[in-house]
Design an enzyme around this catalytic site. Structure first.
Site, PDB file in Angstrom:
ATOM      1  CG  HIS A 128      -2.569  -4.831   2.395  1.00  0.00           C
ATOM      2  ND1 HIS A 128      -2.452  -4.690   1.017  1.00  0.00           N
ATOM      3  CD2 HIS A 128      -2.915  -3.594   2.874  1.00  0.00           C
ATOM      4  CE1 HIS A 128      -2.736  -3.433   0.685  1.00  0.00           C
ATOM      5  NE2 HIS A 128      -3.004  -2.746   1.787  1.00  0.00           N
ATOM      6  CG  PHE A 151       0.629   5.567  11.351  1.00  0.00           C
ATOM      7  CD1 PHE A 151      -0.031   6.425  10.487  1.00  0.00           C
ATOM      8  CD2 PHE A 151       0.587   4.212  11.083  1.00  0.00           C
ATOM      9  CE1 PHE A 151      -0.710   5.943   9.372  1.00  0.00           C
ATOM     10  CE2 PHE A 151      -0.085   3.713   9.978  1.00  0.00           C
ATOM     11  CZ  PHE A 151      -0.743   4.588   9.125  1.00  0.00           C
ATOM     12  CD  GLU A 186      -3.108   0.979   2.053  1.00  0.00           C
ATOM     13  OE1 GLU A 186      -3.802  -0.030   1.799  1.00  0.00           O
ATOM     14  OE2 GLU A 186      -3.353   1.785   2.954  1.00  0.00           O
TER      15      GLU A 186
END
Length: 295
Positions: free
Chosen positions: A275, A225, A22
């Protein structure tokens, strides 16, 4: 380009995990160049099954998202997944955006409710969508897209009714036509396993539930984050990050090791894929894949 739903079917038949990356649209010209000319080409060497590109709050990065999607497909010959949100879009505007995505050759969309610009409470746009499930249904009605959705092993940060309620909302998205689920990042695999057991075991969801993994690049960066996205940092990991402080090189080396061990356990548990949230960098993700024998 391939439908991502077909990629998962083929890899499952071959008993191989799907590997995906991503990226997010950079805010500067230098960031654009580094991503498009350095990091995506470097990661292409790992032969990912697809790459996804995020979509800024309220569609702020709409044009850049499509530019990166086009680059991934046309320049690098990889399958792309374009993110699309409900925020600030009417149904007619989404229909137009689907046409633009289709024009790039992209046939895969991650359907998200999305975050409003500047934070705050989500409010549906008049003439638009209130829930991601409605967006999924709209995309599938277009007839030539594979639609994925997001899942949250710890529950969505905005879901005040708890993670089980959030997981039931995920089933609604799958029932609306979602082909696969990419999860938010997490650092404790027990959270993913509980999520999988509830969603697949109790709710009967049968589409791939793909864990999202982030290799830590810096201690302050990952702490900030996770505060934004709502993922928790387990106490032992937080203690290690506090000890690393601002030593980004040491943090990155530790992040590679931590992500490797995390992925090894997930693969042993039979996950359909991995992912990777690359944070628009290539070194750490590539090293994790090499450690796993997947590069």
């Amino acid at each position: 380009m391939h439908f991502i739903r077909d990629i998962y079917v083929a890899k499952r038949a071959a008993r191989q995990p799907v590997v995906s990356f991503e990226f997010f649209p950079p805010k500067t010209g230098e960031g654009d160049r580094n991503l498009l000319e350095k990091h995506i080409p470097a990661l292409r060497a790992a032969r990912p099954d697809f790459c996804s590109v995020t979509y800024g709050a309220g569609g702020a990065t709409r044009d850049k998202t499509l530019k990166i999607v086009d680059c991934i497909q046309q320049r690098h010959g990889l399958t792309a997944l374009a993110h699309l949100t409900c925020v600030s879009h009417t149904r007619d505007e989404v229909r137009t955006l689907l046409g633009k995505i289709r024009a790039t050759g992209c046939r895969n969309i991650l359907a998200l409710r999305g975050d409003p610009p500047g934070g705050g409470e989500f409010q549906a746009t008049p003439g638009g969508f209130e829930f991601a499930a409605q967006l999924v249904e709209f995309i599938r009605a277009a007839g030539d897209f594979s639609a994925g959705v997001a899942g949250f092993p710890e529950g969505h940060v905005a879901c005040k009714d708890g993670k089980h309620a959030d997981w039931r909302h995920l089933k609604e998205k799958v029932d609306a036509g979602a082909d696969f689920v990419l999860t938010q990042l997490f650092f404790d695999n027990a959270d993913y396993f509980e999520f999988r057991d509830f969603v697949a075991g109790k709710l009967g969801v049968s589409v791939p539930l793909v864990p999202g993994v982030v290799p830590i690049l810096s201690a302050p960066g990952i702490i900030k984050f996770t505060q934004t996205c709502g993922a928790k940092i387990p106490p032992p990991l937080r203690a290690k990050l506090d000890a690393l402080g601002t030593d980004d090189e040491a943090a990155a080396e530790f992040g590679i090791e931590y992500a490797t061990r995390q992925c090894e356990e997930l693969l042993r548990a039979g996950v359909p894929g991995l992912h990777f949230y690359t944070l628009n960098k290539s070194r750490s993700t590539l090293q994790v894949l090499k450690n796993l024998g997947l590069a």
